[in-house]
Each structure stands twice: as structure tokens, then as C-alpha cells.
Scaffold this active site. Structure first.
Site, PDB file in Angstrom:
ATOM      1  N   ASP A 509       0.859  -1.192  -0.112  1.00  0.00           N
ATOM      2  CA  ASP A 509       0.186  -0.023   0.075  1.00  0.00           C
ATOM      3  C   ASP A 509       1.070   1.353   0.021  1.00  0.00           C
ATOM      4  O   ASP A 509       1.955   1.117   0.278  1.00  0.00           O
ATOM      5  CB  ASP A 509      -1.037  -0.172   1.037  1.00  0.00           C
ATOM      6  N   TYR A 510       0.294   2.449  -0.459  1.00  0.00           N
ATOM      7  CA  TYR A 510       1.061   3.519  -0.422  1.00  0.00           C
ATOM      8  C   TYR A 510       0.929   4.363   0.727  1.00  0.00           C
ATOM      9  O   TYR A 510       2.095   4.432   1.768  1.00  0.00           O
ATOM     10  CB  TYR A 510       0.760   4.471  -1.726  1.00  0.00           C
TER      11      TYR A 510
HETATM   12 MG   LIG Z   1      -2.763   3.376   3.249  1.00  0.00          MG
END
Ligand SMILES: [Mg+2]
Ligand SMILES: O=P(O)(O)OC[C@H]1O[C@H](O[C@H]2O[C@H](CO)[C@@H](O)[C@H](O)[C@H]2O)[C@H](O)[C@@H](O)[C@@H]1O
Ligand SMILES: O=c1ccn([C@@H]2O[C@H](COP(=O)(O)OP(=O)(O)O)[C@@H](O)[C@H]2O)c(=O)[nH]1
Length: 735
Positions: A509-510
Site C-alpha cells: 500500500d502507499y
Molecule cells: Mg494506506
């Protein structure tokens, strides 16, 4: 083997002590009747696998009168008493229970009294009950707590004895959130928290379930969905379990000799008069006054029925110490007297009024001879009398008139359903009932009997206990397999699996996982270190890296597009292969978007520090920069408003960390993760994420090393305190 502990304010008996002699008889009221029948049918829980039964409750007499003799007698019956002092009887039972909770939960808001000393006593008495239970219950035992008197007990048990299975059932309605809101905030949150100490919370019907879930999300801010409340690491199941009766007991009643005799006797004494019948505890919720007035109007508007039909009105005294009950008793007496005086004849009374407890055999005889049961509560959790009347009619005769505001109306749909305030509607129903031909009576009675036969009280209890076992096991398992802290040892384990594998996939995820959360989304751009790290990872042979983000594709393209990695945008709506172009994974219906945007704009205008981020298949409302409490409260209201707006549309509401997002239905990070996993068939997978949407990824690839960033319940195997730990792990994989 486990024990079953039933906990209710009132034991199934009513004890009275008069001049030194102790009398024990059956308690009136649906709760005691129902649990007794359930226990009888399951041999005190034996057929469900319990080897012992204890029922904890109040004997009905004041502590001062509860002698050792009374206690010993009850103990022999498996009943463990919790004594209430005279003061507690006033402040707890008559006070908080029956002057605060009872009227409020039945939406009699003007009758509701809010008194600090009532609340204090409620806390104290609930403690007493919890202590009494803790003293007899052992780890693994099932504790089933009943009704509004004991809403704090599950929470207290969770603290004192966390290894118990705790279920709670509410026998009265749970009111709409706007009514519940009238309760002072510290009490209303304490009561909800108390209930959520249980593994399972049950109500009679879905309407009460929904009311409760709305209050939980509105006042506690917990995530609720599909009959589940997510409270930290625990999950609480919430469901509808309509209480019922021992069908066979009532259905066979006309064949019991004593009942048969009374039926005969009643028939002779009533000489062919049509009988309209009702029986209730004396209670303003039961709509007795409305009913009397409707009957009066019927006799006045349809004078042909005078002398041909009579109304047998039985009202059993109850809670006589609460002022409204006293006042109501006087009002009933006055009205019955007036009507009988005005309309009665020497050989006919319009209303036969009985104001006392009647023995069961007499009740059964009355059920059997009544042509019409007129049951018109203004509000009633369930109402067992309606079910008992229907079940009793082995002769396939009789008509049930029933309020739409009784829980029972949700099941007994072949009754003549009325609104208790619609006097002329009730008058018409009485006329229709008294003139209904026998075939129609039979058709209606039969289908209602079928329903009750199948959904009898045993089913109610067994369904509840089974659901409790499931809920309990769920919580046990998540407690037994908590996520491990991602410490040095864990990181080495992951690194060694990475080294020993042949094909690897990293799905990251970022925001919050690779970079910290910033006040505004646009500020969270990748730093040089991060980009170098992703490049190095992608350069390791047989290693694929995917950044799976909620961000729109132009953001990912602009900041990470030059890397040789997979990019997944908007929670899995779009995907880009290393070096390739973007593809859309699903067709989307986005017709809901303008309305959602408009609603979010209203909330943004009202809540300083919040802003909207519009993407292609979703719209997000961020409240990270709002004052914490104000933001959470506004988010709760927004979610509520969105749920109404979006019902039936192809869109889902996501409650993330400091963000409320609406996205096209079907889109999920889980689906995207699964797709990559199946396409690349790796033997090592690492997934890291910090938000609810990342949970979908963790679940979709169970074999993965999954890392949750931050606190809270998770399906991941490891937990890391911040994005820095994730970077540390990634560096270890590179070296
Ligand atoms: Mg996130
Ligand atoms: O214990 P009391 O104060 O004397 O009152 C008697 C009971 O009344 C309430 O009964 C409810 O339970 C029934 C069965 O679930 C349901 O059919 C009915 O609609 C409810 O009003 C109360 O909930 C019980 O706790 C009392 O014992
Ligand atoms: O004189 C009476 C009056 C009532 N009941 C029983 O009390 C219960 C009333 O339950 P209901 O759910 O209708 O109302 P509640 O009093 O619990 O609100 C029913 O099982 C009735 O058969 C009884 O046994 N004797």
C-alpha cells in the site's frame, strides 16, 4: 463440559412472604415464561451440551424479607438469588429500569425520568449481578444475560472474567437513535459499551437490530456492518431472534381435563355471547385505554352488537410503585365503570373487567373460547399473548386483532393488523372479526400456527445459543492468533523466506505504509530514498513489486510511473504492468457520483479542515485536519447520510483512517491482489498496508507474509508501528 448461566432481573418465580409463611408461584410476564419453556424443552440445556444450569436473578421480595429459608428453597430449584434492598428496589427497579429505560425504549419520552441517583443505583446493582455470575462461572461457561435491567453486566463480565462466552438478549424494543439520544451522553455510551461486552447481542426483530447498530455507530463511532460491530480487536455479532412460546403446550391445552371443564363451564355461563378478549400486565405500553375507547365506540356505532358481544378485559397488576402505573389503573377503573354504567343492561355488561393474576388453566380456557383476541399495544417488544392465543386454537377458530407496533406483528401477518391509535380502524377490525366466516378464520389461524409451530421458543433459544457459540469462537480465535510484532526476529524470518524462494511478489500500500500520512494527500510524494528502494527491489531477479493504492492513476503515474513495477490505482479499479499502459479491471456505473459529491460538499462547508478528493471511480472526504472529535462525529453523520442516499445503488461506503470514501461497487484491493497473485504464481508474497481496505488484500492471499501498519484489529500476521518499520524490512530484503 460447560455450564449455562441464565441471568435475568426476575427469576421465573414470584416469592411472597406473608406472616412468616413463604409462598412461591410462577412469575407473570413473557421473559420468565419463555425461558422456562426453553429450559424445559432442552432438559435444562442438557440437549445442547451443558452439564449444569444456574439461573441468577431476583426473587421478587426485598432483601430484608429474603430469609435463609427462601434462599435455600430457591437454591434447591437451581435458582441463585441476588437480593435487592428496599432502596435498590426503588432506585434501580422502579427507578432506572422502569422510570427511565422502560418508557424511553418504548418511545414514551414524556414519561421518562432522568435521575442521577437512579443511574448510580443501576451501576451498583449491575455490579452485584456481575459479581454473582463471576462467583459461579468458570472459563468456557456460557452466560446468557437478559433484558434492560442488566445492560452493563456483559461489559463488567468482560473485565472480570474475559474467558466467558457472554450473550445478551433484549426483550423490549431498542428505540430509534433519535429517541435513544435523549439519554444523557455518559449513560448512553456506558449502556452501549456494556452491551458490547457480549459476544452476541440479540433483539426480537430486525428493526431493533438496525436501531441499535445506528446508535452504536452514531454514539460510539464503531464500524458496523452486516450484523457485526467492530470494537477494537473484538467483533460483536448482532441479530434478530424472535422469542416465542411452547407451541405444543398451548395447542394441546383444550385436551387437558381441567381446561376442558373450564371451557364447558365458561360456555354455559356466557350463553352464546360473542367474546372479545385481552390479557396484559398493567402497563401504559399495552394500550389498554385506547382499546377500551375503541370498544366503546364500536358499541355506539354498531348498536346491533350490544347484548350480543362482551369484552373480557384482564389486567394483571404490575410495577404498582411507579406513578404512571398507579394513575393508569385508576383511569382504567374509571373508564370501565363509566362505559358499563352508560351502556350496560340488567342482563349484559359491555366490559367484564378482571384486575388480578389468573391461573394458567383459566387463561387457557379463555384463549379457547374467545372469538376475538384484541391485542392493541402502543409499543411491545414482542407480545407472547398474541402467539399463545393463536396456538391454543386447535378448533381452527378465532380472530386475532394485533397492533402493527408489537414485535409479533412482524411474524403474525395473517392477523387483522391495526394501528393502536386509529380508533375507527380498530372499530372496523372488530366488526370484521366478529362477522368473519369460519373458513377465513381457519385459513388465517392455520398459517399463523404453522409459523409459531416452526419458530417456537425452543428454536429461539437454540438459535441464540448456537449463534453465541459461533461468536465466542470467533473472538477466541482472534485472541489466540494476534498479529505478531514485527521485531528483528520476525523480520529475519521473512527475509530468510524471501531468500529461499524462487518467485517473489511484494504488494505494498502507499499512504501510511510507504510514506507517512500528510495533512493533504497531494503532499505525500515519494522521497528519493523510497524510490531508490523500490527500484532496487524490482531489480532483484524473479521479484515483482506492486504499489496497490487508493490513489488515482495520474498521481501514481506522475510519481512512480518511471519505475519497473506494477501500479494499482483507486483501490483496484485500474492496473498498470511494468513498462505497460493502464487497464481498467471492471466496468463501472458512476451515476451516484454527483449526489455523493454534493453531500460531501455540505459536510466540508460545515466542518473546518476537511476536504474532498475526487477520483475516477470514487470520491473521498478527508478529515485528518479537523479537530479529532468534531471530525469523527461529522464522519459518523456523513456515513449515516450516505447509507440512506446510496441504498440500492452500485456504490460502497468505506470508512478508512480519517477518511470516508465512496467507491464503485465491486472494486477492491483484495480482488486486484488476488489477480496478481494468480497471474504471477509466486512462492513468496509480502503484503503491507495500514487501512481497512488493505485488510481485503491480507485476506485474499492467506499464504502471504502480511504486515499491518498501526493499531487495530487486523487479519495480518504481523504488526508494525509505522511506515519506518516497513522500510526497514524492505531494506533487509534488498541487502
Ligand atoms: Mg494506506
Ligand atoms: O418483571 P416485571 O417488571 O414484573 O415485568 C414483566 C416482564 O415484562 C417485560 O416483558 C417483555 O418480554 C416479553 C418476552 O420477550 C415480550 O414479549 C414483551 O414484549 C416484553 O415486554 C420485560 O421485558 C421483562 O423483563 C419483565 O420481566
Ligand atoms: O394472569 C396471567 C397473565 C399473563 N400471563 C403470562 O404472561 C406472559 C405475558 O407476556 P407478553 O410477552 O405478552 O407481555 P409482557 O408482560 O412480557 O410485556 C404470557 O406468557 C402470559 O401467558 C400469565 O401466565 N398469567
Amino acid at each position: 463440559m460447560a455450564k449455562l448461566v441464565i441471568v435475568s432481573n426476575r427469576l421465573p418465580v414470584a416469592v411472597s412472604v406473608r406472616g412468616g409463611s413463604v409462598e412461591i408461584r410462577e412469575a407473570v410476564g413473557g421473559l420468565a415464561t419463555a425461558i422456562k419453556s426453553f429450559l424445559a424443552a432442552t432438559e435444562s440445556g442438557k440437549t445442547l451440551g451443558f452439564d449444569e444450569l444456574v439461573w441468577v436473578g431476583w426473587s421478587g421480595v426485598k432483601a430484608e424479607q429474603e430469609t435463609e429459608e427462601v434462599r435455600a428453597k430457591l437454591r434447591e430449584m437451581g435458582l441463585l438469588t441476588v437480593p435487592l434492598t428496599g432502596e435498590e428496589f426503588q432506585l434501580f427497579y422502579e427507578g432506572f429500569c422502569n422510570s427511565t429505560l422502560w418508557p424511553l425504549f418504548h418511545s414514551f419520552t414524556v414519561y421518562t425520568v432522568f435521575e442521577a441517583k437512579f443511574w448510580e443505583s443501576y451501576l451498583q446493582v449491575n455490579h452485584k449481578y456481575a459479581e454473582a455470575v463471576s462467583a459461579v462461572a468458570r472459563p468456557g461457561d456460557f452466560v446468557w444475560v437478559h433484558d434492560y435491567h442488566l445492560m452493563l453486566v456483559p461489559g463488567m463480565l468482560r473485565e472480570q472474567a474475559p474467558e466467558l462466552a457472554v450473550g445478551f438478549f433484549l426483550h423490549i424494543p431498542f428505540p430509534p437513535a433519535e429517541v435513544y439520544q435523549l439519554m444523557p451522553p455518559p449513560w448512553r455510551t456506558a449502556l452501549l459499551d456494556g452491551l458490547l461486552g457480549a459476544d452476541l447481542v440479540g433483539f426480537h426483530i430486525h428493526e431493533y437490530v438496525n436501531n441499535f447498530l445506528r446508535s452504536v455507530s452514531k454514539f460510539l463511532g464503531y464500524r458496523t456492518e452486516a450484523g457485526m460491530v467492530y470494537a477494537g480487536r473484538r467483533k460483536i455479532r448482532v441479530g434478530a431472534f424472535p422469542i416465542s412460546i411452547d407451541f405444543d403446550f398451548f395447542h394441546n391445552s383444550s385436551e387437558v381435563p381441567e381446561v376442558e371443564r373450564q371451557i364447558e363451564e365458561l360456555r354455559q355461563r356466557l350463553r352464546g355471547l360473542k367474546i372479545v378478549f385481552s390479557i396484559d400486565r398493567l402497563d401504559y405500553t399495552k394500550g389498554v385505554i385506547n382499546r377500551i375507547h375503541a370498544w366503546e365506540r364500536f358499541l355506539k356505532e354498531r348498536p346491533g352488537w350490544r347484548g350480543r358481544a362482551t369484552f373480557i378485559l384482564v389486567v394483571v397488576p404490575s410495577r404498582t410503585g411507579v406513578p404512571q402505573y398507579e394513575a393508569m389503573k385508576r383511569e382504567i377503573e374509571r373508564e370501565v365503570g363509566r362505559i358499563n354504567g352508560e351502556l350496560g343492561e340488567v342482563d349484559w355488561v359491555p366490559i367484564v373487567y378482571i384486575s388480578r393474576y389468573i391461573p394458567t388453566t383459566t387463561l387457557l380456557a379463555l384463549y379457547n373460547i374467545a372469538d376475538v383476541a384484541l391485542i392493541t399495544p402502543l409499543k411491545d417488544g414482542m407480545n407472547l399473548v398474541a402467539k399463545e392465543y393463536v396456538a391454543s386454537r386447535r378448533d381452527c377458530r378465532g380472530v386475532l386483532i394485533l397492533s402493527e407496533t408489537a414485535g409479533a406483528a412482524h411474524e403474525l401477518v395473517q392477523a387483522l393488523v391495526v394501528n393502536p391509535n386509529d380508533e375507527s380502524g380498530i372499530v372496523n377490525a372488530i366488526e370484521r372479526a366478529l362477522s368473519m366466516d369460519p373458513e377465513e378464520q381457519c385459513r388465517r389461524i392455520k398459517s399463523m400456527q404453522e409459523r409459531i409451530r416452526q419458530h417456537n421458543v425452543v428454536k429461539w433459544g437454540v438459535d441464540f445459543i448456537h449463534a453465541l457459540a459461533l461468536a465466542y469462537n470467533d473472538n477466541l480465535m482472534s485472541a489466540a492468533t494476534p498479529a505478531r510484532i514485527l521485531d528483528g526476529e520476525a523480520a529475519e524470518e521473512i527475509a530468510s523466506a524471501f531468500r529461499n524462494s524462487r518467485k517473489r511478489l511484494l504488494m505494498l500500500d502507499y499512504d501510511g505504509t510507504l510514506v507517512p500520512h500528510y495533512p493533504y494527500a497531494y503532499q505525500a510524494v515519494p522521497d528519493a530514498e523510497l524510490k531508490q528502494m523500490l527500484r532496487d527491489l524490482a531489480n532483484i531477479p524473479n521479484t515483482s513489486v506492486a504499489v496497490v493504492s487508493g490513489r488515482p492513476r495520474d498521481f501514481l503515474e506522475a510519481w512512480l510511473g518511471d519505475l519497473n513495477i506494477y501500479l494499482v490505482a483507486e483501490h483496484g479499479a485500474f492496473i498498470k504492468e511494468p513498462g505497460g499502459g493502464w487497464t481498467q479491471l471492471f466496468p463501472f456505473d458512476l451515476s451516484w457520483k454527483p449526489a455523493v459529491r454534493k453531500l460531501m460538499e455540505d459536510f466540508t462547508a460545515l466542518t473546518p479542515g476537511t476536504y474532498i478528493e475526487e477520483k475516477e471511480v470514487s470520491v473521498a472526504w478527508h478529515y485528518r485536519n479537523a479537530e479529532a472529535e468534531v471530525g469523527e462525529a461529522a464522519a459518523n453523520r456523513l456515513v449515516e447520510a450516505l447509507s440512506g442516499l446510496l441504498a440500492g445503488t452500485p456504490a460502497n461506503i468505506l470508512r478508512g483512517v480519517k477518511v470516508v470514501e465512496v467507491r464503485a461497487a465491486g472494486v477492491s484491493k483484495g480482488a486486484a491482489a488476488k489477480l496478481l497473485y494468480e497471474k504471477l504464481a509466486p512462492d513468496f508474497v509480502l503484503i503491507a498496508g495500514d487501512d481497512y481496505t488493505d485488510e481485503e488484500m491480507f485476506k485474499s492471499v492467506p499464504a502471504a507474509f502480511s504486515v499491518k501498519v498501526g493499531r487495530g484489529e487486523t487479519a495480518a500476521k504481523f504488526m508494525a508501528p509505522s511506515y519506518r518499520k516497513v522500510r526497514e524490512l524492505l531494506r533487509r530484503l534488498i541487502s
